[in-house]
Design a protein around this motif. Structure first.
Motif, PDB file in Angstrom:
ATOM      1  N   LEU A  30       0.813  -1.206   0.000  1.00  0.00           N
ATOM      2  CA  LEU A  30       0.000   0.000   0.000  1.00  0.00           C
ATOM      3  C   LEU A  30       0.850   1.261   0.000  1.00  0.00           C
ATOM      4  CD1 LEU A  30      -2.582  -1.168   2.693  1.00  0.00           C
ATOM      5  CD2 LEU A  30      -2.817  -1.281   0.203  1.00  0.00           C
ATOM      6  N   GLY A  31       2.170   1.090   0.058  1.00  0.00           N
ATOM      7  CA  GLY A  31       3.068   2.238   0.075  1.00  0.00           C
ATOM      8  C   GLY A  31       3.231   2.863   1.445  1.00  0.00           C
ATOM      9  N   LEU A  32       2.924   2.108   2.492  1.00  0.00           N
ATOM     10  CA  LEU A  32       3.037   2.623   3.856  1.00  0.00           C
ATOM     11  C   LEU A  32       4.397   2.275   4.439  1.00  0.00           C
ATOM     12  CD1 LEU A  32      -0.501   1.554   5.132  1.00  0.00           C
ATOM     13  CD2 LEU A  32       0.206   3.788   4.295  1.00  0.00           C
ATOM     14  N   PRO A  33       4.867   3.064   5.416  1.00  0.00           N
ATOM     15  CA  PRO A  33       6.156   2.749   6.040  1.00  0.00           C
ATOM     16  C   PRO A  33       6.070   1.492   6.897  1.00  0.00           C
ATOM     17  CG  PRO A  33       5.128   4.620   7.132  1.00  0.00           C
ATOM     18  CD  PRO A  33       4.278   4.294   5.944  1.00  0.00           C
ATOM     19  N   ALA A  34       7.225   0.895   7.173  1.00  0.00           N
ATOM     20  CA  ALA A  34       7.276  -0.326   7.980  1.00  0.00           C
ATOM     21  C   ALA A  34       7.068  -0.031   9.457  1.00  0.00           C
ATOM     22  CB  ALA A  34       8.613  -1.039   7.772  1.00  0.00           C
ATOM     23  N   GLU A  35       7.538   1.104   9.931  1.00  0.00           N
ATOM     24  CA  GLU A  35       7.481   1.456  11.353  1.00  0.00           C
ATOM     25  C   GLU A  35       7.037   2.902  11.516  1.00  0.00           C
ATOM     26  OE1 GLU A  35       8.478  -0.506  14.076  1.00  0.00           O
ATOM     27  OE2 GLU A  35       8.732  -2.209  12.741  1.00  0.00           O
ATOM     28  N   GLY A  36       6.585   3.237  12.714  1.00  0.00           N
ATOM     29  CA  GLY A  36       6.296   4.620  13.061  1.00  0.00           C
ATOM     30  C   GLY A  36       4.980   5.136  12.527  1.00  0.00           C
ATOM     31  N   SER A  37       4.871   6.458  12.490  1.00  0.00           N
ATOM     32  CA  SER A  37       3.652   7.127  12.069  1.00  0.00           C
ATOM     33  C   SER A  37       3.297   6.763  10.635  1.00  0.00           C
ATOM     34  CB  SER A  37       3.842   8.638  12.180  1.00  0.00           C
ATOM     35  OG  SER A  37       2.689   9.308  11.759  1.00  0.00           O
ATOM     36  N   GLY A  38       2.051   6.407  10.422  1.00  0.00           N
ATOM     37  CA  GLY A  38       1.577   6.034   9.094  1.00  0.00           C
ATOM     38  C   GLY A  38       1.721   4.569   8.756  1.00  0.00           C
TER      39      GLY A  38
END
Length: 153
Positions: A30-38
């Protein structure tokens, strides 16, 4: 059989990851980061948030904040939960429990979901079963139908 080749039971018993197949992290597609915000919110945060929201709804009912006809009392907690989700998730993108656990509902483009998406998601969430069937991005059927994802703040 060589030690490097996985047995067919490994994919059946332990999932495809145990067979050495790299599927990436949840949300990568989905294009989201692996860790943290988002990043995609984990099961623990989501479960904690729904438990808090459910407790708030049942507290409101037991404290007499809502007048209930005993003949219809079985549906009232679910209807109150649905109203909370429609009102709060539809306007702020999160419920009280989600805010407490640091998560929110996001549209796939990263913005706040529209009212129709929140309505579809809420109806399916109240049915419970769609929320228990997840894909590898940790999106329940209710999230997939509404084109949403629950992410960390």
């Amino acid at each position: 059989m060589s030690s490097k080749q996985p047995r067919w039971t490994q994919t059946w018993l332990g999932g495809v990851r145990s067979a050495g197949v790299d599927l990436g992290y949840p949300g990568e597609r989905l294009g989201l980061p692996a860790e943290g915000s988002g990043s995609v919110a984990g099961f623990g945060r989501r479960l904690g948030a729904i438990v808090v929201d459910w407790l708030i709804c049942t507290w409101a009912i037991t404290q007499g904040l809502l007048r209930i006809d005993p003949a219809h009392s079985a549906w009232v907690p679910i209807l109150v939960l649905a109203a909370e989700y429609l009102l709060l998730a539809g306007t702020m993108g999160m419920t009280f429990g989600m805010r407490l656990f640091g998560i929110r509902i996001a549209a796939l483009d990263g913005g706040r979901p529209g009212f129709v998406s929140v309505l579809v998601r809420t109806v399916l969430l109240c049915l419970a079963l769609p929320a228990l069937i997840w894909d590898r991005d940790q999106r329940g059927l209710h999230d997939r139908a509404a084109n949403t994802v629950v992410v960390r703040l």
